[in-house]
Scaffold this active site. Sequence first.
Site, PDB file in Angstrom:
ATOM      1  CG  ASN A  71      37.300 -14.243 -58.029  1.00  0.00           C
ATOM      2  OD1 ASN A  71      37.836 -13.826 -56.999  1.00  0.00           O
ATOM      3  ND2 ASN A  71      36.108 -14.825 -58.017  1.00  0.00           N
ATOM      4  NE  ARG A 112      33.953 -11.765 -55.915  1.00  0.00           N
ATOM      5  CZ  ARG A 112      34.079 -12.577 -54.869  1.00  0.00           C
ATOM      6  NH1 ARG A 112      35.112 -13.394 -54.781  1.00  0.00           N
ATOM      7  NH2 ARG A 112      33.169 -12.590 -53.931  1.00  0.00           N
ATOM      8  CG  HIS A 118      26.717 -12.714 -53.327  1.00  0.00           C
ATOM      9  ND1 HIS A 118      25.957 -13.388 -52.375  1.00  0.00           N
ATOM     10  CD2 HIS A 118      27.877 -13.396 -53.422  1.00  0.00           C
ATOM     11  CE1 HIS A 118      26.641 -14.418 -51.925  1.00  0.00           C
ATOM     12  NE2 HIS A 118      27.817 -14.441 -52.540  1.00  0.00           N
ATOM     13  NE  ARG A 131      30.518 -17.318 -45.625  1.00  0.00           N
ATOM     14  CZ  ARG A 131      30.531 -16.707 -46.803  1.00  0.00           C
ATOM     15  NH1 ARG A 131      29.494 -15.959 -47.174  1.00  0.00           N
ATOM     16  NH2 ARG A 131      31.566 -16.842 -47.612  1.00  0.00           N
ATOM     17  CD  GLU A 184      29.371 -13.560 -58.919  1.00  0.00           C
ATOM     18  OE1 GLU A 184      29.644 -12.710 -58.055  1.00  0.00           O
ATOM     19  OE2 GLU A 184      29.391 -14.786 -58.703  1.00  0.00           O
TER      20      GLU A 184
END
Length: 416
Positions: free
Chosen positions: A8, A110, A199, A260, A403
């Site tokens: 990643n 990823r 996601h 955010r 993940e």
Amino acid sequence: MSVVLVVNSGSSSFKYQLLDMEHERVLASGLVERIGDPSTGSGTGGTATHTVKAAALADAGGPAPTVTDATYTIEREIPDHTAGFAVMLEAFAAHGPSLEERAPVAVGHRVVHGGARFFEPTVVTPLVEINIDELSVLAPLHNPANLAGIVAAKKAFPDVPHVAVFDTAFHQSLAPEAYTYAIDREVAEAHRIRRYGFHGTSHKFVSEAAAAFVGRPLGELKQIVFHLGNGASVAAIEGGRSVDTSMGLTPLEGLVMGTRSGDLDPAVLLQLARRADMSTADLDALLNKRSGLLGLAGVSDMRDIGQRREAGDPAAQLAFDVYIHRLRAYAGAYLAQLDGVDVISFTAGVGENAAPVRQEAMATLGFAGVEIDPERNARRERGIRRISTDSSRVEVLVVPTDEELEIARQTLSVTA
């Protein structure tokens, strides 16, 4: 032994895991960071941390021995990702596990944005690299870094397949009415403006794990999955396919997050541009880095919000209330889209650990058959667990996401 390396990669760091897929066990994990950081050492510099999860495995079919985790740190000038992978290989050579004995059969990467081009794990070819680069216009902070990691990893592991697993791929099953924004069609098509969702690897992993836990076929379940971390999204999943999701063209849309804003009247941006003379860069920084919990309460971590609420901080209380209000709004919307729900799951840092968030988010869903067991919800336990009552018509679960394991599974699915 079937071993997969999962990478990643960010702009100045990359995380990795080496996984034994026969036992679905982490052999080693690490973080190489501060790549190209001029503030360290003599102009570049960086730090690699290598955590050994298991030094050895038993013979095939047998359990792995229990090994105490050991952490090793390497400080070195790391000017780019290629040098970072050299440090990673050095860590494996010095501390194990040996890559000669447990050589990866593939490397999974990823990649944040696959646009409308990639809807499944894809073996990386020169053409795929070109496409990932072209899609950087949709994810300028992520895709270039993901691609840099791919290029460096291919130099370190030139003889095995490399597979790109896209955050957006799981949501490519959205129907046109779910992904289309109501703006001028020609403008939208020219600039690839639509909802993509993110996601995806987490939503896929959690929905499949939830189906296995409740002992029902994935194909017959209606599910809502809340991935609540610093970044947060929710997905409506029917029969294992995403039918709606909160994030859109970018990861900014949807839920209130750590920094955010989530959903916002677009006219707010026009107002700030006109009245506050804010540039596009100013607005980008405001919505992505200075909003959400941080903008409302001055802290972005839900644990800090909880402590300040207990101390009577009104700003923290408002931030929590706004956060919950948005969760309930999406829960209600997805109940309508799915025409009811069988399973609701919470995952990621906040979803797995913040009992008050789960309790309050579900508090108004009694009409839909949701009943939370306060004692089960308050327990801090590892692994997947049920937090609804035995009489609840809807199963409500906490499902730890993985993940990296999902990326490794998808990598093997196209290389085995």
